[in-house]
Design a protein around this motif. Sequence first.
Motif, PDB file in Angstrom:
ATOM      1  N   HIS A 135       0.555  -1.289   0.394  1.00  0.00           N
ATOM      2  CA  HIS A 135      -0.332   0.207   0.176  1.00  0.00           C
ATOM      3  C   HIS A 135       0.966   1.056  -0.191  1.00  0.00           C
ATOM      4  O   HIS A 135       2.052   1.151   0.927  1.00  0.00           O
ATOM      5  CB  HIS A 135      -0.919  -0.233   1.271  1.00  0.00           C
ATOM      6  CG  HIS A 135      -2.321   1.065   1.258  1.00  0.00           C
ATOM      7  ND1 HIS A 135      -1.442   2.405   1.712  1.00  0.00           N
ATOM      8  CD2 HIS A 135      -3.452   0.939   1.223  1.00  0.00           C
ATOM      9  CE1 HIS A 135      -2.728   2.497   1.750  1.00  0.00           C
ATOM     10  NE2 HIS A 135      -3.603   2.362   1.539  1.00  0.00           N
ATOM     11  N   THR A 160       2.958  11.235   4.477  1.00  0.00           N
ATOM     12  CA  THR A 160       2.764  11.504   2.794  1.00  0.00           C
ATOM     13  C   THR A 160       3.216  12.729   2.068  1.00  0.00           C
ATOM     14  O   THR A 160       3.859  11.973   1.165  1.00  0.00           O
ATOM     15  CB  THR A 160       1.274  11.657   2.274  1.00  0.00           C
ATOM     16  OG1 THR A 160       0.316  10.378   3.557  1.00  0.00           O
ATOM     17  CG2 THR A 160       0.249  11.982   1.518  1.00  0.00           C
ATOM     18  N   ASN A 220      -2.368  -0.161  -3.084  1.00  0.00           N
ATOM     19  CA  ASN A 220      -3.664   0.854  -2.535  1.00  0.00           C
ATOM     20  C   ASN A 220      -3.393   2.405  -2.573  1.00  0.00           C
ATOM     21  O   ASN A 220      -1.887   1.894  -2.034  1.00  0.00           O
ATOM     22  CB  ASN A 220      -4.221   0.069  -1.659  1.00  0.00           C
ATOM     23  CG  ASN A 220      -5.767   0.802  -1.531  1.00  0.00           C
ATOM     24  OD1 ASN A 220      -6.049   1.703  -2.030  1.00  0.00           O
ATOM     25  ND2 ASN A 220      -6.436  -0.233  -0.588  1.00  0.00           N
ATOM     26  N   GLY A 272      -4.455   5.890   0.182  1.00  0.00           N
ATOM     27  CA  GLY A 272      -5.449   7.363   0.305  1.00  0.00           C
ATOM     28  C   GLY A 272      -5.625   8.015  -0.290  1.00  0.00           C
ATOM     29  O   GLY A 272      -5.148   8.233  -1.960  1.00  0.00           O
ATOM     30  N   ALA A 273      -7.029   8.675  -0.849  1.00  0.00           N
ATOM     31  CA  ALA A 273      -7.103   9.357  -1.344  1.00  0.00           C
ATOM     32  C   ALA A 273      -6.420  10.812  -1.723  1.00  0.00           C
ATOM     33  O   ALA A 273      -6.506  11.907  -2.783  1.00  0.00           O
ATOM     34  CB  ALA A 273      -9.118   9.644  -1.129  1.00  0.00           C
ATOM     35  N   ILE A 274      -6.432  11.121  -0.257  1.00  0.00           N
ATOM     36  CA  ILE A 274      -5.185  12.409  -0.081  1.00  0.00           C
ATOM     37  C   ILE A 274      -4.364  12.347  -0.646  1.00  0.00           C
ATOM     38  O   ILE A 274      -3.726  13.212  -1.811  1.00  0.00           O
ATOM     39  CB  ILE A 274      -5.552  12.516   1.353  1.00  0.00           C
ATOM     40  CG1 ILE A 274      -6.673  13.067   2.356  1.00  0.00           C
ATOM     41  CG2 ILE A 274      -4.249  13.546   1.619  1.00  0.00           C
ATOM     42  CD1 ILE A 274      -6.455  13.425   3.442  1.00  0.00           C
ATOM     43  N   ALA A 322      -3.351   9.897  -3.345  1.00  0.00           N
ATOM     44  CA  ALA A 322      -3.472   9.655  -4.757  1.00  0.00           C
ATOM     45  C   ALA A 322      -3.749  11.832  -5.123  1.00  0.00           C
ATOM     46  O   ALA A 322      -2.677  11.778  -5.842  1.00  0.00           O
ATOM     47  CB  ALA A 322      -5.066   9.499  -4.850  1.00  0.00           C
ATOM     48  N   ALA A 323      -4.212  12.220  -4.641  1.00  0.00           N
ATOM     49  CA  ALA A 323      -4.434  14.299  -4.468  1.00  0.00           C
ATOM     50  C   ALA A 323      -3.110  14.483  -4.867  1.00  0.00           C
ATOM     51  O   ALA A 323      -2.597  15.132  -5.768  1.00  0.00           O
ATOM     52  CB  ALA A 323      -5.137  14.960  -4.205  1.00  0.00           C
ATOM     53  N   LYS A 324      -2.304  14.418  -3.741  1.00  0.00           N
ATOM     54  CA  LYS A 324      -1.017  14.852  -3.549  1.00  0.00           C
ATOM     55  C   LYS A 324       0.336  14.505  -4.731  1.00  0.00           C
ATOM     56  O   LYS A 324       0.986  15.068  -5.243  1.00  0.00           O
ATOM     57  CB  LYS A 324       0.189  14.987  -2.411  1.00  0.00           C
ATOM     58  CG  LYS A 324      -0.882  15.495  -1.328  1.00  0.00           C
ATOM     59  CD  LYS A 324      -0.480  15.292   0.027  1.00  0.00           C
ATOM     60  CE  LYS A 324      -1.180  16.153   1.057  1.00  0.00           C
ATOM     61  NZ  LYS A 324      -0.533  15.633   2.311  1.00  0.00           N
ATOM     62  N   THR A 348      -0.598   7.907 -11.190  1.00  0.00           N
ATOM     63  CA  THR A 348      -0.645   6.581 -10.104  1.00  0.00           C
ATOM     64  C   THR A 348      -1.644   4.933 -10.975  1.00  0.00           C
ATOM     65  O   THR A 348      -2.387   5.461 -11.889  1.00  0.00           O
ATOM     66  CB  THR A 348      -1.637   7.094  -8.933  1.00  0.00           C
ATOM     67  OG1 THR A 348      -2.766   7.608  -9.435  1.00  0.00           O
ATOM     68  CG2 THR A 348      -0.897   8.102  -8.439  1.00  0.00           C
ATOM     69  N   LYS A 372      -2.957   1.448  -9.482  1.00  0.00           N
ATOM     70  CA  LYS A 372      -3.119   0.557  -8.763  1.00  0.00           C
ATOM     71  C   LYS A 372      -3.705  -0.837  -8.613  1.00  0.00           C
ATOM     72  O   LYS A 372      -4.579  -1.114 -10.132  1.00  0.00           O
ATOM     73  CB  LYS A 372      -4.501   1.554  -7.572  1.00  0.00           C
ATOM     74  CG  LYS A 372      -5.261   0.689  -6.326  1.00  0.00           C
ATOM     75  CD  LYS A 372      -6.030   1.472  -5.533  1.00  0.00           C
ATOM     76  CE  LYS A 372      -7.262   0.527  -6.344  1.00  0.00           C
ATOM     77  NZ  LYS A 372      -8.730   1.796  -4.864  1.00  0.00           N
TER      78      LYS A 372
END
Length: 131
Positions: free
Chosen positions: A31, A61, A78, A80-82, A84-86, A94, A96
Amino acid sequence: MSSIKITSNNPEEGTLKIAFATKDLENIDSHFGSARQFAVYEVSKSCINVCEIKKVIEKDTDKTVALLDDIDIVYFTNVGAIAAAKLINNGIFTIKYKEVVEIETELKKLQEMLNTNPPPFIKKIIEKKAA
């Protein structure tokens, strides 16, 4: 941080720098947020070179994203949304995989894509690097 870095003297045009979140250096099996290391490769139409192993010293992160600042694409099981956005905001594409995939298999698939008809996102990365 201790790492060995290998770079080619004449990187071929269209070379992608890829990072894989990995526990065993053979599989995409981590992850993003809990990855302790990333195996980094350069992939072009004619060659695949291992560049370095980037070690994650502390779980943060922002620091992990900064560690990958020269990467074009990062693979993991996997994210996390934050995070992935960064990554995306820093120009890192990215990918997955829900299941564990061999790094070697993915590298060969990427190289084949470069030699045939790369998808739009890969063409975009190559164009951006050439500019």
